[in-house]
Design a protein around this motif. Structure first.
Motif, PDB file in Angstrom:
ATOM      1  N   ILE A  42      23.314  30.019  21.723  1.00 32.71           N
ATOM      2  CA  ILE A  42      24.467  30.379  22.559  1.00 32.71           C
ATOM      3  C   ILE A  42      24.459  29.569  23.858  1.00 32.71           C
ATOM      4  CG2 ILE A  42      25.430  32.210  24.006  1.00 32.71           C
ATOM      5  CD1 ILE A  42      24.642  34.184  21.792  1.00 32.71           C
ATOM      6  N   CYS A  43      23.311  29.494  24.508  1.00 30.56           N
ATOM      7  CA  CYS A  43      23.215  28.747  25.768  1.00 30.56           C
ATOM      8  C   CYS A  43      23.526  27.271  25.565  1.00 30.56           C
ATOM      9  CB  CYS A  43      21.815  28.899  26.366  1.00 30.56           C
ATOM     10  SG  CYS A  43      21.455  30.535  27.038  1.00 30.56           S
ATOM     11  N   SER A  46      27.212  26.734  24.558  1.00 31.25           N
ATOM     12  CA  SER A  46      28.071  26.993  25.719  1.00 31.25           C
ATOM     13  C   SER A  46      28.064  25.792  26.655  1.00 31.25           C
ATOM     14  CB  SER A  46      27.607  28.243  26.466  1.00 31.25           C
ATOM     15  OG  SER A  46      27.713  29.392  25.652  1.00 31.25           O
ATOM     16  N   ASP A  47      26.867  25.275  26.936  1.00 35.95           N
ATOM     17  CA  ASP A  47      26.763  24.098  27.790  1.00 35.95           C
ATOM     18  C   ASP A  47      27.489  22.911  27.172  1.00 35.95           C
ATOM     19  OD1 ASP A  47      25.371  25.370  29.746  1.00 35.95           O
ATOM     20  OD2 ASP A  47      23.556  24.154  29.594  1.00 35.95           O
ATOM     21  N   THR A  49      29.958  22.901  25.089  1.00 36.87           N
ATOM     22  CA  THR A  49      31.410  23.114  25.164  1.00 36.87           C
ATOM     23  C   THR A  49      31.937  22.811  26.558  1.00 36.87           C
ATOM     24  OG1 THR A  49      31.303  24.825  23.455  1.00 36.87           O
ATOM     25  CG2 THR A  49      33.260  24.789  24.846  1.00 36.87           C
ATOM     26  N   LEU A 115      25.754  35.755  27.413  1.00 42.84           N
ATOM     27  CA  LEU A 115      27.090  35.236  27.710  1.00 42.84           C
ATOM     28  C   LEU A 115      27.458  35.471  29.168  1.00 42.84           C
ATOM     29  CD1 LEU A 115      29.017  36.342  24.488  1.00 42.84           C
ATOM     30  CD2 LEU A 115      28.421  33.996  25.162  1.00 42.84           C
ATOM     31  N   THR A 118      25.816  33.039  31.365  1.00 42.22           N
ATOM     32  CA  THR A 118      26.416  31.723  31.212  1.00 42.22           C
ATOM     33  C   THR A 118      27.760  31.615  31.912  1.00 42.22           C
ATOM     34  OG1 THR A 118      25.318  31.421  29.065  1.00 42.22           O
ATOM     35  CG2 THR A 118      27.211  30.014  29.533  1.00 42.22           C
ATOM     36  N   PHE A 119      28.666  32.549  31.617  1.00 40.98           N
ATOM     37  CA  PHE A 119      30.049  32.379  32.060  1.00 40.98           C
ATOM     38  C   PHE A 119      30.396  33.115  33.359  1.00 40.98           C
ATOM     39  CE2 PHE A 119      30.158  31.444  27.495  1.00 40.98           C
ATOM     40  CZ  PHE A 119      30.704  30.162  27.559  1.00 40.98           C
TER      41      PHE A 119
END
Length: 205
Positions: A42-43, A46-47, A49, A115, A118-119
């Protein structure tokens, strides 16, 4: 292309490896071997993206949206403050956690927390979308894509290395005192990050 890719790799690594909320969370999950693969994925995704968005030109739009940055900044400060409180609370009553011990967090909760780290962290956007994105302007065409790919690869290598490399520290963290130290460090890091975001939100330099 190779030079552009290495530039992206080096810059991406220098930004990702800084001590922060994501890294502290992945380190702790890696130590207790809890949902390591999915959280690292996920990390990293996410990065990747956000890096792709920045290289594609979104960085300019984000930089010109003070309202969006303010919302993410305030939300991130609140979230980090709450997690810092949880870390300090764990430090008061630590427990030795070794491989095979009950997981302290279910998959859904772990994913949502990951998440959020991250966001809800504006530094993630500033590093990946704005900074990496703006510096990609030095490259054109295939070289620009190689630059973005290099930065994304740095993220994958770092998070999976941190998540799975943490288990080698497991013998040290078989003692409650070691977990107390780690949670205090995590709590301090999260608190400083939260205070920094609040300072930024309130107009501090």
């Amino acid at each position: 292309m190779l030079s552009a890719g290495l530039s992206g790799l080096a810059l991406g690594a220098s930004l990702i490896m800084a001590i922060g909320a994501q890294n502290a969370f992945i380190l702790r999950q890696g130590l207790i071997r809890s949902h390591v693969f999915i959280l690292c994925l996920i990390c990293a995704l996410s990065d990747a993206t956000l890096i792709a968005a920045g290289v594609g030109g979104l960085g300019t739009i984000v930089a010109q949206s003070p309202v969006l940055i303010s919302v993410v900044t305030l939300g991130g400060a609140v979230f980090l403050g709450l997690y810092a409180f949880m870390a300090f609370r764990r430090a008061v009553k630590p427990a030795a956690m070794v491989a095979g011990a009950p997981e302290p967090m279910g998959l859904k909760a772990a994913v949502l927390t990951c998440l959020a780290f991250t966001f809800l962290n504006p530094h993630v956007y500033l590093d990946t979308v704005v900074l990496l994105g703006s510096l990609s302007a030095a490259f054109e065409g295939a070289e620009r894509m190689a630059y973005g790919a290099g930065a994304a690869i740095a993220s994958f290598v770092w998070f999976f290395g941190l998540g799975y490399g943490a288990r080698f520290l497991a013998p040290l963290f078989a003692r409650p005192a070691a977990w107390r130290v780690l949670d205090v460090i995590i709590g301090v890091v999260m608190s400083l990050l939260a205070l920094g975001l609040l300072w930024s939100f309130l107009g501090g330099e």
